[in-house]
Design an enzyme around this catalytic site. Structure first.
Site, mmCIF file in Angstrom:
data_model
loop_
_atom_site.group_PDB
_atom_site.id
_atom_site.type_symbol
_atom_site.label_atom_id
_atom_site.label_comp_id
_atom_site.label_asym_id
_atom_site.label_seq_id
_atom_site.Cartn_x
_atom_site.Cartn_y
_atom_site.Cartn_z
ATOM 1 N N LYS A 278 1.015 -1.126 0.516
ATOM 2 C CA LYS A 278 -0.111 -0.193 -0.207
ATOM 3 C C LYS A 278 0.619 1.184 -0.014
ATOM 4 O O LYS A 278 1.729 0.979 0.137
ATOM 5 C CB LYS A 278 -0.542 -0.287 1.240
ATOM 6 C CG LYS A 278 -2.144 -0.919 0.927
ATOM 7 C CD LYS A 278 -2.903 -0.911 2.743
ATOM 8 C CE LYS A 278 -3.981 -2.116 2.911
ATOM 9 N NZ LYS A 278 -5.396 -1.975 1.684
ATOM 10 N N ARG A 352 -10.774 -11.445 1.506
ATOM 11 C CA ARG A 352 -11.567 -12.043 1.395
ATOM 12 C C ARG A 352 -10.856 -13.678 1.252
ATOM 13 O O ARG A 352 -11.265 -15.086 1.670
ATOM 14 C CB ARG A 352 -11.838 -11.980 -0.164
ATOM 15 C CG ARG A 352 -10.741 -12.336 -0.898
ATOM 16 C CD ARG A 352 -11.283 -11.227 -2.403
ATOM 17 N NE ARG A 352 -11.043 -10.363 -2.312
ATOM 18 C CZ ARG A 352 -11.474 -8.697 -3.477
ATOM 19 N NH1 ARG A 352 -11.488 -9.571 -3.922
ATOM 20 N NH2 ARG A 352 -11.511 -7.197 -3.315
#
Length: 496
Positions: A278, A352
């Site tokens: 990130k 996920r």
């Protein structure tokens, strides 16, 4: 702070501050009229001078009114009759609390029972009021060298009519448990990631089990995670020095024959993005990526405090997503507990990957409904902002129950579609499924991914990326959401 419910006339109580309502147009509420008559028209005289119009947000403090046991009377503007919504009402209550904190009195009496809030009965109105009061007491100064001074305000008495006293007390009990659960969630979220890691969350679960004897706790380590075939979950944590943990907490408050409800929480205690790193700006807020797990903790605490007659299993998939020589890479293919293979195209789509194995694990409990909660996608923040959680699922009845619970709890969600056409975006030439679906409809494709692992379940997914915490500024921190929504859903199931 203690909340007490009484059914008495306001002038009979000795208190530091008595709070009464004034409507727009200087209309006195029932309690304010009583006080005005006893004090020889003292309130009317003040209003005639134009000191208070009764608009929402206005207040006026009066001292030493004659013939009253209250040291002060706080007049609070509540606007026009029957036009007060949930948000303005909460702002009024928060304003009252802030004023009371500044006065230094140890107690207060709120004579606000006559206030009408749109679409709220006595229970619903009191729930909002009490929850706002208790949640408004929250502070997080654990790491400050100079702590805030202890607050003088210790007790608030809520006045109501005799016929409504039992219902108002029920609302206070529910609101207090929910606010306590929110505080637990906020504390976990606000902790720094060097302290709040997967092992720490496992310890918190065990501590909760010691506090509440009817809670069974099991913490599965990385070896057990691997042996269960949770290759997707394991891959997320393999780059970190902090090992992953699967936390399983079971509360059996209902009949043995009743199937449990299941809450599954994403617990990424810090998310760097992994090899798909990130940007540095704002990365400190990635400690909040365990907001789903934290909200499950808070909801469970509320359920335990209320001793709800339901069976509940809580599963938390906890890991730290770090880049290193042992981290998973873009292009890796892993095998999930369900046997399906996943091509990891982006290591920053890790939530996920832990949830899919946790959802598969939940099947062994044969739950009647499964809700997963996750700070899953930035796309949800773009779509819904910070006010509303995203909601998707495969069972219309469950979706409606959650939407209804969110409305009742003033902790709303909004349904997004889960059409089959979106599934194609997850196609992989090398594995059964890719872990990202391209730049479009990111919240939906993330839920589509999870739906591949919930075909045997009545399942709903809450994306709380926009609602779990507030970014930047003096109000930065965890919000405690969606504990009110989830607890309301379980209250509805328990008919409590």
């Amino acid at each position: 702070m203690e909340l007490v419910v009484k059914s008495v006339s306001p002038e009979t109580l000795k208190t530091a501050t008595l709070v009464v309502a004034v409507g727009e147009g200087r209309k006195l509420g029932a309690a304010a009229r009583q006080v005005d008559e006893l004090s020889g028209g003292a309130i009317s005289a003040v209003l005639k001078r134009g000191d208070l119009a009764g608009k929402v947000g206005q207040s006026l403090l009066l001292h030493s009114l004659p013939n009253l046991k209250a040291e002060r009377v706080l007049l609070v503007g509540v606007g026009k009759d029957e036009e007060l919504g949930d948000r303005p009402f909460r702002k009024i209550v928060a304003g009252i609390l802030n004023t009371l904190k500044g006065l230094g009195g140890s107690d207060a009496v709120l004579a606000l029972d006559e206030i009408i809030v749109k679409n709220r009965d006595s229970y619903g109105k009191t729930r909002l009021l009490a929850e706002t009061l208790v949640d408004g007491e929250y502070t997080f100064d654990q790491f400050k060298s100079q702590k805030a001074e202890p607050r003088a305000l210790k007790k608030i008495t809520l006045l109501t009519i005799k016929a409504a006293q039992a219902e108002v007390q029920r609302a206070v009990n529910h609101a207090t448990a929910i606010a306590n659960g929110m505080a637990f969630t906020r504390n976990l979220g606000n902790l720094p990631p060097n302290i709040c890691h997967p092992t720490f969350l496992g310890e918190q679960a065990k501590n909760l089990g010691k506090e509440f004897k009817d809670l069974k706790v099991e913490v599965l380590d990385e070896k057990k995670i691997k042996s269960l075939g949770m290759g997707s979950f394991y891959a997320v944590g393999q780059g970190s020095a902090q090992p992953p943990r699967l936390i399983v907490m079971q509360y059996n408050g209902g009949k043995k024959s009743e199937k449990p409800y299941a809450l599954v929480g994403k617990g990424i205690t810090f998310d760097t993005g992994g090899i798909s790193l990130k940007p540095g700006a704002g990365m400190d807020e990635m400690k909040y990526d365990m907001g789903g797990a934290a909200s499950v903790f808070g909801t469970l605490r509320a359920v335990l405090e209320l001793k709800l007659p339901i069976n509940l299993v809580c599963i938390l998939a906890c890991a730290e997503n770090m880049p290193s020589g042992t981290a998973s890479r873009p292009g890796d293919i892993v095998t999930t507990m369900s046997g399906q293979t996943v091509e990891i195209l982006n290591t920053d789509a890790e939530g996920r990957l832990v949830l899919c194995d946790a959802l598969t694990y939940s099947e062994r409990f044969k739950p009647q409904a499964v809700i997963d909660i996750a700070t899953l996608t930035g796309a949800c923040v773009v779509a819904l902002g910070a006010h509303t959680s995203g909601l998707l699922g495969n069972n219309d009845e469950l979706i409606e129950q959650l939407l209804s619970a969110g409305k009742a709890a003033d902790d709303r969600a909004w349904q997004l579609p889960l059409f089959d056409e979106y599934q194609e975006q997850l196609d992989s030439p090398f594995a059964d499924i890719a872990n990202i679906g391209g730049p479009k409809a990111g919240t939906i494709t993330a839920a589509c991914f999870l739906s591949r692992f919930t075909k045997n379940l009545n399942w709903a997914h809450l994306d709380i990326a926009g609602t779990a915490w507030t970014s930047g500024g003096k109000d930065k921190g965890a919000t405690g959401r969606p504990v009110p929504l989830l607890t309301q859903y379980l209250l509805d199931r328990a008919k409590a």
